[in-house]
Design a protein around this motif. Sequence first.
Motif, short mmCIF file in Angstrom:
data_model
loop_
_atom_site.label_atom_id
_atom_site.label_comp_id
_atom_site.label_asym_id
_atom_site.label_seq_id
_atom_site.Cartn_x
_atom_site.Cartn_y
_atom_site.Cartn_z
N UNK A 92 17.21 -16.92 -16.64
CA UNK A 92 17.60 -16.96 -15.24
C UNK A 92 17.24 -18.31 -14.64
N UNK A 93 18.20 -18.90 -13.92
CA UNK A 93 17.91 -20.15 -13.19
C UNK A 93 17.20 -19.82 -11.88
N UNK A 115 15.16 -17.76 -5.49
CA UNK A 115 16.27 -16.87 -5.83
C UNK A 115 17.22 -17.58 -6.80
N UNK A 116 17.83 -16.81 -7.73
CA UNK A 116 18.79 -17.42 -8.65
C UNK A 116 19.95 -18.07 -7.91
N UNK A 117 20.46 -19.17 -8.47
CA UNK A 117 21.56 -19.89 -7.85
C UNK A 117 22.86 -19.11 -7.96
N UNK A 118 23.06 -18.37 -9.03
CA UNK A 118 24.29 -17.65 -9.29
C UNK A 118 24.01 -16.16 -9.38
N UNK A 119 25.04 -15.31 -9.23
CA UNK A 119 24.81 -13.88 -9.45
C UNK A 119 24.25 -13.65 -10.85
N UNK A 120 23.26 -12.77 -11.01
CA UNK A 120 22.66 -12.56 -12.32
C UNK A 120 23.65 -12.00 -13.33
#
Length: 348
Positions: free
Chosen positions: A346-347, A1-6
């Motif tokens: 995306x991270x 899952x991405x670390x930050x909100x997309x």
Amino acid sequence: MPQNPPFWRPGVHAGRRPYLLARGKIAAAVRAWFAENGFVEVETAALQVSPGNETHLHAFATDLIGPGNERRRLYLRTSPEFACKKLLAAGETRIFDFARVFRNRERGALHHPEFTLLEWYRAGAAYETLMDDGVALMRAAAEVVGTRAFGFRGRTADPFAEPEKITLADAFDRFAGADLLGTIAGGEGDRDRLAREAERTGVTIAADDTWGDIFSRVLAEKIEPRLGQGGRVTILYEYPLPQAALARAKPGSDKVAERFELYACGVELGNAFAELTDVAEQRTRFAHAMDEKERIHAERYPIDEDFLDALAVMPQASGIALGFDRLVMLATGAERIDQVIWTPVVES
């Protein structure tokens, strides 16, 4: 899952949108400046035979599959430099490219795996002309967004002030107390002598560090943090020959090249050369860089023979690569590069 909100979350996008709108204004101002100064905008291919032959730049590779299912390895470019120089060989004299480029193993506040390099070239021009170009474009960016100062991490720089100009030799002497030119002879660096100079200044050296590694350590630890004192843009010029893979030597010197870098707020913005046109010398430098890459990173990239063929007929020229996203960051006060990129990678 991405670390930050997309980035596409409405609340996240609302916070980024002012920077992105400013990016468009700056791009329009840059294009207007180039048009006023007789440049032609070009669009060069992202897929290349070689992504570039620098030791510490890492590329993305892919396969081109032909109609007979034959495969050919290609790379996403780390710079449009090779393609732009081929256009100079073809007869273009003033060109610029808003080039989307790709570099692997790079991510941070100032680094993104996909970003925009603004590159421009002047046939027949001295590289000092590009110093003036870079300052003019910084001022155009500041004007269009209505700011008098660039900013990053508490540091400011006035793009309208006369820039500070300092040679690498003077910077090493002033900020590190090191004799840089005394460690260079015949275009090569004396590793042990530079190690002694660096250790005397308090820079830690590893046993397997090369001359280039030590140079980079001193530059990062002792020089770059001191640039731009007094809130000015800094032009750091006359790089040592071992750090000038595609630049020609300063006339009459076997120690330094006609290369400069542009700094503001402690951030490297641009890297410029008086372009090397000696094919044999360029081949030797590429081979050396790839030998180092294989030694350090266990990989190497092919040499673009078509580029070397073009270099043989390319006129004397000067060129510069400027990090456009970083320019937008400094002009708008953004803290991270992904704030000024419309759709960041995306991270995970």
